[in-house]
Structure formats: C-alpha cells, structure tokens
Scaffold this active site. Sequence first.
Site, PDB file in Angstrom:
ATOM      1  N   SER A  64       0.833  -1.207   0.000  1.00 32.62           N
ATOM      2  CA  SER A  64       0.000   0.000   0.000  1.00 32.62           C
ATOM      3  C   SER A  64       0.864   1.252   0.000  1.00 32.62           C
ATOM      4  O   SER A  64       0.608   2.217  -0.734  1.00 32.62           O
ATOM      5  CB  SER A  64      -0.930   0.002   1.215  1.00 32.62           C
ATOM      6  OG  SER A  64      -1.859  -1.047   1.163  1.00 32.62           O
ATOM      7  N   ALA A 157      -4.868  -0.481  -2.519  1.00 31.13           N
ATOM      8  CA  ALA A 157      -4.082  -0.032  -1.373  1.00 31.13           C
ATOM      9  C   ALA A 157      -5.023   0.302  -0.216  1.00 31.13           C
ATOM     10  O   ALA A 157      -6.110   0.848  -0.421  1.00 31.13           O
ATOM     11  CB  ALA A 157      -3.258   1.198  -1.745  1.00 31.13           C
ATOM     12  N   LYS A 158      -4.597  -0.026   0.981  1.00 35.22           N
ATOM     13  CA  LYS A 158      -5.399   0.259   2.179  1.00 35.22           C
ATOM     14  C   LYS A 158      -4.954   1.627   2.713  1.00 35.22           C
ATOM     15  O   LYS A 158      -4.128   1.719   3.618  1.00 35.22           O
ATOM     16  CB  LYS A 158      -5.210  -0.853   3.214  1.00 35.22           C
ATOM     17  CG  LYS A 158      -6.283  -0.915   4.281  1.00 35.22           C
ATOM     18  CD  LYS A 158      -6.123  -2.183   5.121  1.00 35.22           C
ATOM     19  CE  LYS A 158      -7.119  -2.255   6.264  1.00 35.22           C
ATOM     20  NZ  LYS A 158      -8.492  -2.468   5.789  1.00 35.22           N
ATOM     21  N   ILE A 159      -5.503   2.656   2.111  1.00 34.26           N
ATOM     22  CA  ILE A 159      -5.097   4.032   2.378  1.00 34.26           C
ATOM     23  C   ILE A 159      -6.116   4.694   3.303  1.00 34.26           C
ATOM     24  O   ILE A 159      -7.328   4.542   3.132  1.00 34.26           O
ATOM     25  CB  ILE A 159      -4.970   4.818   1.050  1.00 34.26           C
ATOM     26  CG1 ILE A 159      -3.865   4.184   0.178  1.00 34.26           C
ATOM     27  CG2 ILE A 159      -4.667   6.291   1.305  1.00 34.26           C
ATOM     28  CD1 ILE A 159      -3.773   4.770  -1.218  1.00 34.26           C
ATOM     29  N   TYR A 163     -11.147   5.713   3.316  1.00 35.48           N
ATOM     30  CA  TYR A 163     -12.225   5.260   4.191  1.00 35.48           C
ATOM     31  C   TYR A 163     -13.289   6.320   4.450  1.00 35.48           C
ATOM     32  O   TYR A 163     -14.313   6.020   5.079  1.00 35.48           O
ATOM     33  CB  TYR A 163     -11.640   4.682   5.485  1.00 35.48           C
ATOM     34  CG  TYR A 163     -11.164   3.267   5.225  1.00 35.48           C
ATOM     35  CD1 TYR A 163     -11.957   2.172   5.534  1.00 35.48           C
ATOM     36  CD2 TYR A 163      -9.964   3.033   4.582  1.00 35.48           C
ATOM     37  CE1 TYR A 163     -11.565   0.879   5.237  1.00 35.48           C
ATOM     38  CE2 TYR A 163      -9.555   1.744   4.277  1.00 35.48           C
ATOM     39  CZ  TYR A 163     -10.361   0.680   4.608  1.00 35.48           C
ATOM     40  OH  TYR A 163      -9.964  -0.605   4.295  1.00 35.48           O
TER      41      TYR A 163
END
Length: 305
Positions: A64, A157-159, A163
């Site tokens: 990420s 990607a866990k950005i 969220y």
Amino acid sequence: MVDKVDKIWFDGKLIPWEQANVHVLTHTLHYGMGVFEGIRCYKLADGRSAIFRLEDHIRRLFESAHICTLPMPYTAQEVTEACLETVRANGLDECYIRPIAFMGDGAMGLGSENPTRLAIIAWRWGAYLGDEGLTKGIRAKVSSFKRVGIYSLMAKAKITGHYVNSILAKREVVADGYDEAIMLDPQGYVSEASGENIFIVRDGKVSTPTQGGSLLVGITRDTVITLMRNMGLQVEERLISRDELYIANEMFMVGTAAEVTPVRELDNRAIGAGSRGPVTEKVQNAYFEAVKGINVADDRWLSIV
C-alpha cells in the site's frame, strides 16, 4: 471506547499510551495520505497466542505504501517484530492490532514530503458487527455511495483517506436502522461492504466479486476461499449484480474485524431463510478453527507471540 493498554509502539520504541500523540499539523490528518492494517491475535487451543497471517498483512502494508509512494522508515521484518513486541509488552492473549504509517508534521500543502511516522497499537476488540450478528446474521442495505473507481483512486491499497467513502456509506445505512452498507462499483456491480468482502451461496456454489475491480482484496477473503476449496466447495470469482444478492440462498461478509458474519436481510428482503445458512456456518467453524490453530491450512498463517 477502545480499551486502554500500557504501551504503544511509536517511531521505533514502546512508549506509554498517554504519550502517543501527534501535532495538529500532522499532514495525514489534513490530507489523508497514510496506510494501515487491521490484524487479529487469537488465543490458540493449546494455550499459546498467535497473530493470524501477520506477514501477509505487513506485506500488504508495504505494498500500500509503495502504491501511494509513501516512504517506509522501517523494513517489513522490523514492523513484523514490532507487532509481536507490542502484543507481548501489553500482556495480551487476544487483541486487534493496528499498524499505521502516515506523513508527519512539517510542511503543509499537497506536494509536501514530510517524514513518514509509524505507530502500532494493540487493544482488545470483540466481534465488529456484534456477537449476535455472528450467529443470527445482520441487516444490510445497498448504499447510494459507490465504491471508489479504479480510474480515480488506488483501490488495491489500504489508504486512510479512502475510508471517507466507507464512512459515508456506513453512516447512511446505520441512520436508516441497518447494520452494514453494501457498496456497488461505478459500473453498478457489487464491490464490497464498508469494511468487508462479500460472498453469496446459490445452489451450493459460492461466488464473490472479482478482485480485478474496485474492491480491496482482503486477507480474510483469501483465507476463506482457501478453506472453502479445501472443504470441496466450488468458489467462483466473478461480476455479481445487485439483484443476485436478493435471490442468494446465503450471504456472508468477511474481514479481519468482522471475521465471518452472515447477512440475514438486505434492502428489506430476507436472504434465503432469513438466518445463518449451513454453508456459512461451516465456513465460520473452519475459520475459527484455523485462527485458533486447530486445523490450519498453512502453518505460516500463525505467528506465535
């Protein structure tokens, strides 16, 4: 409220909970450029504790960061060891672990290149969608907010900033009395829930949205696909339309926080019998056996604390 623990790992060392603070000019607080992971540690059947798929989570954390060009100040091995150290330092036998890398304070503006800071927090956290949800299932609603498109943001990607999309969807449906939001992709196909991947069961066949779309490819998603195939279930990754959810025999969501949670109702329509189905229950049992070390498909999934 998050259960307070003694220590938080912050920028290379364990410090007291109360001292783990940042300045109000922290860049990520303003612009959302950061990456994070959610990981669980379980107490095993033999009395030991293990972090589930720790190395896979840290690999995705670094992937990420690479996707969004965020320099990492530590190696993957150093962060992996720091997660184990944080759990040990707080004497936790079961917990949720949150590594987060973010841009610190210094210059402001979208083009700033402030140093990356890294924190690891561990705390006790029960079933994300409630203990009752694990057995009876939850009520979900398709949100009017679409999952981010692959042409606008980096969906794999866990950005942190991504969220906001999920929060808006979750707030919308919770305000209407539901437990969780289902999000469609920009083309109108099923993508994921606000923080979970989605599976449906129809006529004994399990389907889940293809990973090539806008969804974040979950590590729990990969885990349950492996477990189901080992059980002899047919699992297909494909495009799924919204109305296919309504006529599924079963539906469930998976994620590190939510684990394996049945969906009993969607958009005021009962899913199947309106309760946890037999396939979902088998998947739940297999998952909890795996995380507790009873029947693990791959020994590398468990990092002993």
